[in-house]
Write an enzyme that holds these catalytic residues in place. Structure first.
Site, PDB file in Angstrom:
ATOM      1  CG  ASN A  91       0.114  -0.132   2.414  1.00  0.00           C
ATOM      2  OD1 ASN A  91       1.130   0.784   2.559  1.00  0.00           O
ATOM      3  ND2 ASN A  91      -0.402  -1.150   3.080  1.00  0.00           N
ATOM      4  CG  ASP A 124      -6.287  -5.023   6.658  1.00  0.00           C
ATOM      5  OD1 ASP A 124      -6.323  -5.074   7.525  1.00  0.00           O
ATOM      6  OD2 ASP A 124      -7.027  -4.422   5.555  1.00  0.00           O
ATOM      7  CE  LYS A 137       7.797 -12.549 -13.939  1.00  0.00           C
ATOM      8  NZ  LYS A 137       8.220 -12.256 -15.637  1.00  0.00           N
ATOM      9  CB  ILE A 192       0.564  -6.420  14.229  1.00  0.00           C
ATOM     10  CG1 ILE A 192       0.941  -6.575  13.305  1.00  0.00           C
ATOM     11  CG2 ILE A 192       1.690  -6.377  15.073  1.00  0.00           C
ATOM     12  CD1 ILE A 192       1.808  -6.080  12.152  1.00  0.00           C
ATOM     13  CE  LYS A 223     -10.934   0.077  11.551  1.00  0.00           C
ATOM     14  NZ  LYS A 223     -10.069   1.274  10.902  1.00  0.00           N
TER      15      LYS A 223
HETATM   16  N1  CTP Z   1      -3.291  -2.824  12.311  1.00  0.00           N
HETATM   17  C1  CTP Z   1      -2.158  -3.783  12.856  1.00  0.00           C
HETATM   18  N2  CTP Z   1      -2.245  -5.272  12.199  1.00  0.00           N
HETATM   19  C2  CTP Z   1      -3.053  -5.260  10.702  1.00  0.00           C
HETATM   20  C3  CTP Z   1      -4.419  -5.037  10.430  1.00  0.00           C
HETATM   21  C4  CTP Z   1      -3.755  -3.373  11.176  1.00  0.00           C
HETATM   22  O1  CTP Z   1      -1.316  -3.738  13.693  1.00  0.00           O
HETATM   23  N3  CTP Z   1      -3.227  -6.740  10.858  1.00  0.00           N
HETATM   24  C5  CTP Z   1      -2.933  -1.760  13.310  1.00  0.00           C
HETATM   25  C6  CTP Z   1      -2.683  -0.559  12.083  1.00  0.00           C
HETATM   26  O2  CTP Z   1      -1.759   0.212  11.831  1.00  0.00           O
HETATM   27  C7  CTP Z   1      -3.054   0.409  12.361  1.00  0.00           C
HETATM   28  C8  CTP Z   1      -5.243   0.107  13.286  1.00  0.00           C
HETATM   29  O3  CTP Z   1      -4.833  -1.387  13.264  1.00  0.00           O
HETATM   30  O4  CTP Z   1      -2.765   0.373  14.257  1.00  0.00           O
HETATM   31  C9  CTP Z   1      -5.965   0.187  12.384  1.00  0.00           C
HETATM   32  O5  CTP Z   1      -5.378  -0.239  10.893  1.00  0.00           O
HETATM   33  P1  CTP Z   1      -6.985   0.044   9.863  1.00  0.00           P
HETATM   34  O6  CTP Z   1      -6.749  -0.452   8.476  1.00  0.00           O
HETATM   35  O7  CTP Z   1      -7.492   1.065   9.583  1.00  0.00           O
HETATM   36  O8  CTP Z   1      -8.062  -1.503  10.735  1.00  0.00           O
HETATM   37  P2  CTP Z   1      -8.564  -2.512   9.965  1.00  0.00           P
HETATM   38  O9  CTP Z   1      -8.020  -3.297  11.557  1.00  0.00           O
HETATM   39  O10 CTP Z   1      -7.872  -2.914   8.982  1.00  0.00           O
HETATM   40  O11 CTP Z   1      -9.956  -2.886   9.870  1.00  0.00           O
HETATM   41  P3  CTP Z   1     -10.392  -1.973   9.062  1.00  0.00           P
HETATM   42  O12 CTP Z   1     -10.614  -2.567   7.673  1.00  0.00           O
HETATM   43  O13 CTP Z   1     -12.605  -2.543   8.124  1.00  0.00           O
HETATM   44  O14 CTP Z   1     -10.512  -0.448   8.656  1.00  0.00           O
END
Ligand code: CTP
Length: 398
Positions: free
Chosen positions: A209, A277, A286, A304, A335
């Site tokens: 990302n 995610d 490949k 995490i 959250k």
């Molecule tokens: N985070 C994490 N590990 C993941 C996903 C997220 O530690 N696998 C942490 C990010 O560092 C941030 C928080 O969770 O502090 C929120 O991440 P965000 O991507 O905004 O939320 P999501 O849990 O992915 O929820 P959504 O997809 O509904 O936005």
């Protein structure tokens, strides 16, 4: 009192050194300036000496200066040498060991640590010669703060902007290890995640990302400047490791989780990384183009933040971020509960906000007690204020 010898090169960013000198003096540091001939085109010796409260040394050879304080004494007298703006020319001189003016001579004559804040046009910064000088200087032990990315005075966009004065001042304090008042996190251990994660699809492709790591890196630097021992777990980013911080470089989310767990126990953990995610089971070879497009079977990554928020060795203070494009506060509140954290820093990354990769951020602090809206601020300033808040919260939770 710790002493900084500030060497000011000739770049438009030289005007920012005036603010830097003020910030350093406010933090109780003594500043003495060397102004290069080119630097003098951008700032005046009078402005520098008024702010530093000291004589300004210039590149012009002066018998009186040499008699009073020669170039050897100038650099020996300081605890740290700071080059800001570190122009392409100054970096080249430093890397090659040239000594043909006062600035380069002082830099060569010193046995003290050196911090450089590069500032130049993006093409000059990315040029192979400058990158070679940069790597060589890093190898020689010179520390760097910045350059940042953004719009430049020349109208171009990219890396090359000098770090902001507060960031440079934080890096200076971290390098000097000045433990004085105003270090509210002294004795605390802080873990910060930052940047994106990179999930391999095959040996050449990946999912990732647009996170730049700026906000997370700024928090790590601000926590270090506030006296904390900081471990920064960073995904792949193009910005440099902050000074005074132990940076652990990882790629995939599972590696990031392992690195964070390995850094426990700690007092405070801040999860700023934009963790992917999903991952896929990577192919060993490949993937070749065939008749039909391959289907990627997405596997959910470990969360995490939620893992650490519910961990048997949970840090006393757990702070998450929430990047949202709609219904920001509702999502952030959800959250907060789901991920077991004490605070969510919510920001709107939708539309034209330009937060991802940008210099500024508009955040809202969401806790069980309510929501606090902050104005739009530099990411470094958001980091400083967050660190202040962290210090207050951890004090209060004793
Ligand atoms: N985070 C994490 N590990 C993941 C996903 C997220 O530690 N696998 C942490 C990010 O560092 C941030 C928080 O969770 O502090 C929120 O991440 P965000 O991507 O905004 O939320 P999501 O849990 O992915 O929820 P959504 O997809 O509904 O936005």
């Amino acid at each position: 009192m710790k002493r900084v010898l500030l060497i000011i090169g000739g770049g438009i960013a030289a005007y920012k050194t005036l603010e830097l000198i003020r910030a350093l003096r406010k933090r109780g540091l003594a500043v003495r300036c060397i102004l290069t001939r080119a630097g003098k085109e951008f700032v005046t010796p009078l402005a520098l000496s008024s702010l530093s409260g000291d004589k300004v040394y210039e590149d012009l050879f002066s018998l009186t200066d040499e008699a009073e304080m020669g170039h050897i004494e100038l650099s020996r007298d300081a605890d740290l040498l700071v080059v800001a703006p570190a122009t392409a020319d100054l970096l080249a001189k430093m890397a090659s060991g040239a000594a043909n003016d006062l600035a380069s001579t002082a830099l060569l004559a010193t046995d003290k640590p050196i911090l450089a804040a590069p500032a130049m046009n993006v093409r000059m910064w990315l040029h192979a010669a400058t990158q070679r000088n940069f790597s060589r200087l890093e190898g020689d032990g010179v520390r760097f703060v910045g350059p940042g990315e953004g719009e430049m005075a020349c109208g171009e966009f990219g890396p090359g902007r000098m770090a902001e004065p507060v960031e440079i001042a934080d890096a200076i304090e971290a390098m000097l290890g000045v433990v004085t008042k105003g270090k509210p996190l002294t004795g605390r251990r802080v873990v910060v995640t930052s940047g994106p994660t990179l999930e391999p699809i095959d040996p050449v492709r990946f999912l990732s990302n647009r996170s730049s790591g700026r906000q997370g890196h700024a928090i790590a630097a601000a926590a270090a400047a506030a006296g904390a021992e900081v471990v920064l777990v960073s995904g792949p980013v193009s910005i440099p490791d902050p000074a005074g911080v132990r940076t652990v470089h990882v790629e995939a989310a599972v590696e990031m989780l392992a690195a964070v767990e390995a850094a426990l126990p700690c007092d405070i953990a801040v999860f700023c990384a934009a963790v992917a995610d999903w991952r896929v089971e990577p192919a060993w070879q490949k993937i070749k183009k065939g008749t039909s497009a391959p289907t990627l079977a997405l596997i959910e990554n470990p969360d995490i933040l939620a893992t650490i928020g519910h961990h048997s060795r949970r840090p006393r203070l757990v702070i998450g971020f929430a990047a949202e494009t709609e219904k920001m506060l509702d999502h952030a509140r959800a959250k907060l509960a789901r991920k077991g954290c004490d605070m969510i820093v919510a920001n709107d990354v939708g539309g034209e906000a330009g937060v991802m990769g940008g210099e500024r951020n508009t955040v809202h602090l969401v806790t069980a007690n309510g929501v606090e809206d902050w104005p739009t601020l530099d990411k470094a300033e958001v980091a400083r204020r967050l660190v202040e808040r962290m210090a207050a919260l951890i004090e209060g939770s004793r």
